[in-house]
Design an enzyme around this catalytic site. Structure first.
Site, PDB file in Angstrom:
ATOM      1  CG  ASP A  11      19.817 -42.132  -0.889  1.00  0.00           C
ATOM      2  OD1 ASP A  11      18.978 -42.966  -1.476  1.00  0.00           O
ATOM      3  OD2 ASP A  11      20.720 -42.271  -0.192  1.00  0.00           O
ATOM      4  CG  ASP A 130      13.324 -47.885   5.023  1.00  0.00           C
ATOM      5  OD1 ASP A 130      13.822 -48.608   4.304  1.00  0.00           O
ATOM      6  OD2 ASP A 130      12.921 -47.049   4.971  1.00  0.00           O
TER       7      ASP A 130
END
Lengths: 253, 197
Positions: A11, A130
């Site tokens: 990330d 997601d």
């Protein structure tokens, strides 16, 4: 025979690696080039970079990061996070990504997936989903904008549309499991496997090889993890040795 | 061997950044072009490819590169085709019915059978190593006049083909780690020897 992949995820916020729990509480976790290089040496089959920068300057930095990582990486690099247009995706591919993942913007404008696929081919396009268990516990819904927006869209119906929309792969992250180290969302994974023939990358919740074995048995083609690699709890090669003993086909060094 | 120059064809349909980075890591000078004369005179020429068969052929026809590639294969001048770059050397593809390929290999490109995962995304065994693939189409058998190796995904398919200093890979050597690097290094070495003869 095609092997099962282990994919460390970085990330990236403003050119640095960060790690949070349930998409929040981000902490600095290092230099992306150094980490990508280390993962490559440790047996990673691919690297996923998610740009979590919230600002325009952060997104510009992400292009630089992709270029720098590309220079050292001789394995595939998939990049996602905040991609809202075909031009943005093309810029990331030109900078050195081999695949781009679209998420929130695809939910808001599904034609983005097809437009992108027409330009670069489906094999370069990843649909990132997601998914969160619905509040009544009945199925899963798509969440966007780092989990802050529950869309009400059925995650399985969305996954089922991925191939026809033009995606070549699904990155399936369980919002409920992400950062928990309690294992992948196996029921979700099995359900998604049942509605698509595309390769599926399981994401969210991995702590050890057993979790990865469960995911592969539930139909995942690849497993993604972040914390366990950042914390140096284990390495892709170490996990592969354990998985190979359980009969999973993996690429050994 | 000092700093060989590699010319990479920019057909607008490939992700060339990874290919450029791979050759730069091997110490090559890299030039990206769509100019037919530059490609004709290149010591080492790479035809990368991501995307679809029809748009790949269109890009070659528009620039006159189709003829350059045919000549290079005919005269055994160093050429590396990657992924779609291999498929374009064939006569046709199920991906784009009715479109003629370059036809320097007597083979037609077909889709993986139903029931295997497509696209094939990932590492598959090739001889003594593993190579990274990202493909939905492939050729099923080694065409006459070429040496080759197979991989398996719903049955055997062609992993790579070679003849002299021509190398064509269905996989991506530029994304195949140190195994891919060795293969590229070997192609450069073989090719540089051939072209200096």
């Amino acid at each position: 025979m095609l092997t099962q992949r282990i994919i460390p995820c970085l990330d990236i916020d403003n050119g640095r690696v960060v790690k949070g729990v349930k998409f929040a509480d981000l902490r600095d976790a290092g230099d992306p080039v150094e980490q990508a290089q280390r993962y490559q040496l440790d047996g990673a089959d691919e690297i996923v970079m998610l740009d979590v920068s919230a600002t325009t300057s952060g997104r510009a930095t992400a292009l630089e990061t992709v270029r720098a990582v590309r220079r050292v990486l001789s394995i595939p690099l998939s990049v996602g996070g905040g991609i809202r247009s075909v031009d943005h995706a093309l810029a990331l591919l030109a900078a050195g990504a081999d695949k781009v993942g679209v998420n929130s913007a695809a939910v808001e404008h599904p034609e983005l997936v097809g437009d992108l696929s027409d330009r670069v081919g489906a094999q370069c396009v990843v649909l990132s989903i997601d998914a969160a268990l619905r509040e009544d516990g009945n199925g899963w819904e798509v969440v966007t904008r780092a989990g802050t927006n529950r869309t009400g869209i059925d995650a399985l119906a969305w996954a089922q549309r991925a191939a026809e929309m033009g995606a070549g792969e699904i990155l399936l992250t369980s919002f409920d499991q992400d950062g928990t180290q309690d294992g992948y969302a196996i029921k979700l994974l099995e359900a998604v496997r049942g509605v698509t023939d595309l390769p599926v990358i399981a994401s969210g919740g991995a702590a050890h090889a057993r979790h990865m074995l469960d995911a592969f048995q539930a139909g995942a083609d690849a497993v993604l993890a972040a914390s366990i690699f950042h914390n140096q709890t284990t390495t892709p090669n170490q996990l592969k040795s354990e998985l190979a003993e359980s009969g999973v086909e993996v690429r050994m060094p | 061997m000092t700093d060989p120059e590699v010319v990479i064809l920019n057909t607008g349909i490939a992700n060339t950044a990874s290919v450029i980075a791979a050759f730069e890591r091997l110490g090559c000078r890299v030039l990206l072009t769509d100019d037919a004369d530059t490609a004709r005179n290149a010591e080492l020429l790479v035809l990368p490819g991501v995307g679809n068969f029809s748009s790949g052929m269109d890009a070659l026809l528009e620039t006159g590169l189709d003829q350059v590639i045919r000549e290079r294969v005919e005269h055994n001048r160093p050429l590396l085709g990657i992924c779609l770059g291999l498929q374009l050397l064939c006569t046709s593809s199920e991906e784009s019915p009715g479109v003629h390929g370059l036809g320097v290999m007597d083979a037609s490109v077909t889709r993986f059978p139903a029931g295997v995962r497509t696209p094939q995304h990932g590492w598959n065994a090739v001889g003594d190593g593993y190579a990274y693939y990202s493909n939905t189409y492939r050729i099923e058998s080694i065409p006459a006049g070429w040496d080759g190796i197979y991989s398996t995904h719903g049955g055997e398919f062609v992993a790579c083909l070679s003849r002299g200093s021509i190398l064509a890979c269905q996989f991506h050597p530029e994304l195949s780690g140190s195994w891919g690097e060795s293969l590229l290094r070997k192609w450069i070495r073989t090719s540089v020897e051939v072209s200096s003869c």
